[in-house]
Design an enzyme around this catalytic site. Structure first.
Site: not given
Ligand code: DAT
Ligand code: MG
Length: 139
Positions: A10, A50, A58, A86, A92, A103
């Site tokens: 990213k 997304y 967010f 993963r 995350t 991470r």
């Molecule tokens: P991941 O990337 O671990 O699959 P996700 O699919 O739930 O996580 O969310 C996609 C992205 O969105 C994540 O990498 C970062 C952002 N994100 C998720 N939850 C968040 C939060 N509570 N606050 C800020 N950004 C968030």
């Molecule tokens: Mg995801």
């Protein structure tokens, strides 16, 4: 279980010059690179990528961050690639990610968490096809 997953390095990590270190962690963990490119998402492409998160609070921060500078996109091969990747990237939220995960090592925050990894075989295929044409992926 499919052998392929899709990942991105990213903007926060590309900006800090971490592409080589992260790719080294990935290949050291036994993944084979089947497609690879540096590219930049437009805001509209980030919103499409997304879309599943479009109702989340967010979403605007996520899509503006993901489009602010280049990303590295890749298709990776390993047995159980989706779950193995993963595990390699960790939670995350980097403060909750296990020691040694990508991470935990590199991410700045839950939002700017350095790497994306597909969460299912189905999404890995959709996301790989979003970024790569057929002739860009080694089979
Ligand atoms: P991941 O990337 O671990 O699959 P996700 O699919 O739930 O996580 O969310 C996609 C992205 O969105 C994540 O990498 C970062 C952002 N994100 C998720 N939850 C968040 C939060 N509570 N606050 C800020 N950004 C968030
Ligand atoms: Mg995801």
């Amino acid at each position: 279980m499919s052998k392929n997953t899709f990942m991105m390095i990213k903007p926060d990590a590309v900006e800090r010059g971490l592409v080589g270190d992260i790719l080294k962690d990935i290949t050291n963990a036994g993944f084979k690179i089947k497609a690879l490119k540096l590219t930049q998402l437009s805001l509209s492409e980030a919103k499409t990528f997304y879309a599943i998160h479009s109702e989340r609070p967010f979403f605007n921060d996520l899509t503006s961050y993901m489009s602010r500078s280049p990303v590295v996109a890749a298709v990776l091969e390993k047995d159980n690639a989706v779950s193995e990747f993963r595990n390699l990237i960790g939670d995350t939220d980097p403060s909750k990610a296990s020691e040694g995960t990508i991470r935990a090592k590199y991410a700045i925050s839950k939002g700017e968490n350095s790497v994306h990894g597909s969460d299912s075989d189905e999404n890995a295929k959709i996301e790989a096809e979003f970024h790569f044409s057929g002739r860009e992926i080694l089979f």
